[in-house]
Design an enzyme around this catalytic site. Structure first.
Site, mmCIF file in Angstrom:
data_model
loop_
_atom_site.group_PDB
_atom_site.id
_atom_site.type_symbol
_atom_site.label_atom_id
_atom_site.label_comp_id
_atom_site.label_asym_id
_atom_site.label_seq_id
_atom_site.Cartn_x
_atom_site.Cartn_y
_atom_site.Cartn_z
ATOM 1 C CE LYS A 199 47.917 50.961 75.653
ATOM 2 N NZ LYS A 199 48.152 49.441 74.928
HETATM 3 N N1 PPE Z 1 44.995 46.093 70.850
HETATM 4 C C1 PPE Z 1 45.492 46.041 71.907
HETATM 5 C C2 PPE Z 1 45.163 45.077 72.746
HETATM 6 C C3 PPE Z 1 46.752 46.792 72.341
HETATM 7 O O1 PPE Z 1 47.497 46.671 73.294
HETATM 8 C C4 PPE Z 1 47.276 47.847 71.288
HETATM 9 C C5 PPE Z 1 48.751 48.458 71.686
HETATM 10 C C6 PPE Z 1 46.796 47.969 70.213
HETATM 11 C C7 PPE Z 1 45.714 47.158 69.833
HETATM 12 C C8 PPE Z 1 47.309 48.921 69.301
HETATM 13 O O2 PPE Z 1 47.208 50.221 69.559
HETATM 14 P P1 PPE Z 1 47.911 51.607 69.123
HETATM 15 O O3 PPE Z 1 49.312 51.204 69.914
HETATM 16 O O4 PPE Z 1 47.335 52.625 69.504
HETATM 17 O O5 PPE Z 1 48.165 51.251 67.645
HETATM 18 N N2 PPE Z 1 49.607 47.841 72.720
HETATM 19 C C9 PPE Z 1 50.584 48.667 73.398
HETATM 20 C C10 PPE Z 1 51.257 47.807 74.325
HETATM 21 C C11 PPE Z 1 52.350 46.944 74.010
HETATM 22 C C12 PPE Z 1 52.925 46.294 75.466
HETATM 23 O O6 PPE Z 1 53.280 45.148 75.201
HETATM 24 O O7 PPE Z 1 53.103 46.968 76.376
HETATM 25 C C13 PPE Z 1 51.484 49.028 72.477
HETATM 26 O O8 PPE Z 1 51.543 48.733 71.263
HETATM 27 O O9 PPE Z 1 52.298 50.167 72.857
#
Ligand code: PPE
Length: 304
Positions: free
Chosen positions: A158
């Site tokens: 990430k």
């Molecule tokens: N894909 C992406 C690209 C992504 O950024 C997130 C989380 C996910 C999948 C889902 O991952 P998880 O949170 O572990 O279920 N995105 C984060 C960032 C959002 C933001 O605007 O900053 C979040 O949801 O915290």
């Protein structure tokens, strides 16, 4: 900033929110390489609790390892700092943002000469795609921007830089009158939203793309567990946008987005155009788990 709190943890100490500053020659600001997490703390009947904290900390350290950043703290120390940030700010419900970046000290693409710096902030953040989005579903546009090829942007990490494409896609979607973007990979297979994993439902089967070109979503994993427990059939496989257009139901998952139904994609209603029954069933199971109402998933919660 909306939802701001009082103190930010930075390199081992708490600073007042407005004083957590960095130099303009911060390496990561120029070259876009940092690693971060997004975590939520919920106000449960047993008090403030963080959802799947250890999984998020593991992913933060994995991200750092993938891109060659050595975090100068033991994982437990950083984890404790995350919990302490919530305590010192006296909030029961918040979004949590740990970030590790390369600071000031050297320029040039090779990052190794710039010091590794760490911070954690918490703030109040409501429904990511709006309360209405959570209830009625959102409208999604398949992006003209291509999702990451895993040999250039490693999607298991990430990293801040991975979000350049997400930002392009998000702005394009919003300026075209949609709520969120859905990215397909260089071969045309569906990957993820700008900040969410995607799920479809067809004939009662829950389907989500493989992890090949997407972030290993912790909400995705939680929803798959909940679905398994409820005896829902699951298929993890690649699919192109045509399957999204012809799905009975669709939804996004993410820490920020939680479980947000998708009611329309590229001007086509998904199923009935309203959140479908399996989507609502899983959404309700998800909120019971994060809110600590579901006794069988208290193991996902870390008390603050
Ligand atoms: N894909 C992406 C690209 C992504 O950024 C997130 C989380 C996910 C999948 C889902 O991952 P998880 O949170 O572990 O279920 N995105 C984060 C960032 C959002 C933001 O605007 O900053 C979040 O949801 O915290």
């Amino acid at each position: 900033m909306e939802g701001a709190t009082e103190k930010i943890w930075m390199d081992g100490e708490f600073l007042p929110w407005d004083e957590a500053k960095i130099h303009v020659l911060t390496h990561s600001l120029h070259y876009g390489l940092g690693v971060f997490e997004g975590i939520r703390c919920y106000n449960t009947a047993r008090g403030a609790a963080v959802f799947r904290l250890d999984e998020h900390m593991r992913r933060l350290y994995d991200s750092a390892r993938i891109v060659g950043i050595e975090i100068p703290y033991d994982r437990k120390v950083f984890r404790d700092a995350v919990l302490e940030t919530i305590r010192v700010n006296r909030v029961n419900e918040c979004y949590i943002r740990p970030l590790v970046w390369r600071g000031y000290g050297s320029m040039g693409v090779n990052p190794k000469g710039a010091p590794v710096r760490c911070m954690n902030a918490v703030w109040k953040w409501g429904a990511y795609l709006g309360e209405d989005g959570l209830k009625k579903g959102i409208r999604v546009k398949v992006s003209s921007f291509t999702g990451h090829h895993p040999n250039s942007y490693m999607t298991k990490a990430k990293t801040t830089g991975n979000y350049v494409v997400s930002q392009m896609a998000k702005v394009e979607a919003v300026e075209s009158g949609y709520d969120e973007a859905l990215l397909v990979d260089p071969e045309g297979y569906v990957t993820q939203g700008s900040g969410e994993n995607i799920f479809l439902v067809r004939d009662g089967v829950l389907k989500t793309p493989t992890l090949d070109g997407v972030l290993r979503g912790i909400t995705r994993d939680a929803v798959l567990s909940l679905a398994r427990e409820q005896g829902i059939e699951i298929e993890i496989a690649s699919f192109a946008r045509d399957e999204v257009y012809s799905a009975d139901e669709a939804f996004f998952t993410g820490t920020a987005a939680e479980l947000t139904p998708i009611r329309e994609v590229d001007g086509r209603p998904v199923g009935s155009g309203k959140p479908g029954p399996l989507t609502l069933q899983l959404q309700s199971a998800f909120f019971s788990a994060v809110n600590g109402e579901d006794e069988s998933h208290l193991g996902w919660l870390t008390s603050v």
